[in-house]
Write a protein that holds these residues in place. Sequence first.
Motif, mmCIF file in Angstrom:
data_model
loop_
_atom_site.group_PDB
_atom_site.id
_atom_site.type_symbol
_atom_site.label_atom_id
_atom_site.label_comp_id
_atom_site.label_asym_id
_atom_site.label_seq_id
_atom_site.Cartn_x
_atom_site.Cartn_y
_atom_site.Cartn_z
ATOM 1 N N ALA A 1 2.162 7.925 2.302
ATOM 2 C CA ALA A 1 2.391 6.481 2.222
ATOM 3 C C ALA A 1 2.567 5.886 3.618
ATOM 4 N N GLY A 2 3.321 6.584 4.476
ATOM 5 C CA GLY A 2 3.548 6.094 5.830
ATOM 6 C C GLY A 2 2.275 6.053 6.656
ATOM 7 N N ILE A 3 1.455 7.101 6.548
ATOM 8 C CA ILE A 3 0.199 7.149 7.302
ATOM 9 C C ILE A 3 -0.753 6.043 6.842
ATOM 10 N N ALA A 4 -0.841 5.849 5.525
ATOM 11 C CA ALA A 4 -1.731 4.810 4.994
ATOM 12 C C ALA A 4 -1.270 3.422 5.433
ATOM 13 N N SER A 5 0.028 3.175 5.373
ATOM 14 C CA SER A 5 0.556 1.868 5.774
ATOM 15 C C SER A 5 0.337 1.617 7.258
ATOM 16 N N ALA B 1 4.514 12.853 -0.249
ATOM 17 C CA ALA B 1 4.258 11.488 -0.715
ATOM 18 C C ALA B 1 4.678 10.465 0.335
ATOM 19 N N ALA B 2 5.866 10.648 0.913
ATOM 20 C CA ALA B 2 6.351 9.704 1.921
ATOM 21 C C ALA B 2 5.442 9.728 3.152
ATOM 22 N N GLU B 3 4.996 10.928 3.538
ATOM 23 C CA GLU B 3 4.112 11.044 4.707
ATOM 24 C C GLU B 3 2.783 10.343 4.458
ATOM 25 N N ILE C 1 0.842 -1.201 0.000
ATOM 26 C CA ILE C 1 0.000 0.000 0.000
ATOM 27 C C ILE C 1 0.878 1.253 0.000
ATOM 28 N N GLY C 2 1.915 1.249 0.838
ATOM 29 C CA GLY C 2 2.815 2.395 0.904
ATOM 30 C C GLY C 2 3.525 2.661 -0.408
#
Length: 239
Positions: A95-99, A91-93, A58-59
């Motif tokens: 991806a991290g929150i979703a993961s 984008a990294a934030e 997902i991330g």
Amino acid sequence: MFEPGTVWSWGPFTVPVLWMGMLVGIIGGYYLLARIGHKQQLPTVKPFLDTITSAALIGVLIYKLWPLVEQTDIFIRNPAALLLYSGGAYAAEAAGIASAGWFLYRGIRGKWLGWQAAEWLFAGSVLLLLSKAVFVKEYGVSASWGWELAGNTYIPLNLIDLVLYLSLLVVAYVFFVKKTVATRDRVGILLVGLGLAGLIRGLWRVPAADTLLWGMTLPELLLVAALLVGVTLLLLPKK
């Protein structure tokens, strides 16, 4: 070891070396935990590994598709261009929150989220940081020895990381094998180790411009928080 920002290309696909290093860490951690789970007959290992795998996917997917969020009209006109781009602001934030959200959701719903899962998660984080240190060079402050760049010499910060995180993994493994320390306390040891490692490496890093408090960046503040939480766990009364 590769320079920061190094990218490997296969036809239209580009993969940062950092991603490859993280992938090696994920595969190594997956294999080790799968063996431990099989050997000790731990029923929570499989759902944990399945969730980690899906959370990572997902991330990566969100990070890869993030340019579509920022410049939707461009990629609608030329979808093939999305193969060449990834990441972007926040984008990294995202991806991290979703993961993390997916991991927590699956853990709570599956009722396997506890101290044991926390131990595996933090040990895996140390392994990822160790893998990053092996693959990617990181330059610290100017020094008389270390990595050379544009005629200057800098502290090899990733080698310091290598020593710190490898030492922490060895300590964590010894306590895990002996089984003389409660799982909650092992989580505390990992958090204290991560916090101390972050503070120690901070002695040689280049001062950052995006500091938030006490001259520290957000990741460094999180490491201080990890240190405090770890100390608290170790000091809590034993059941």
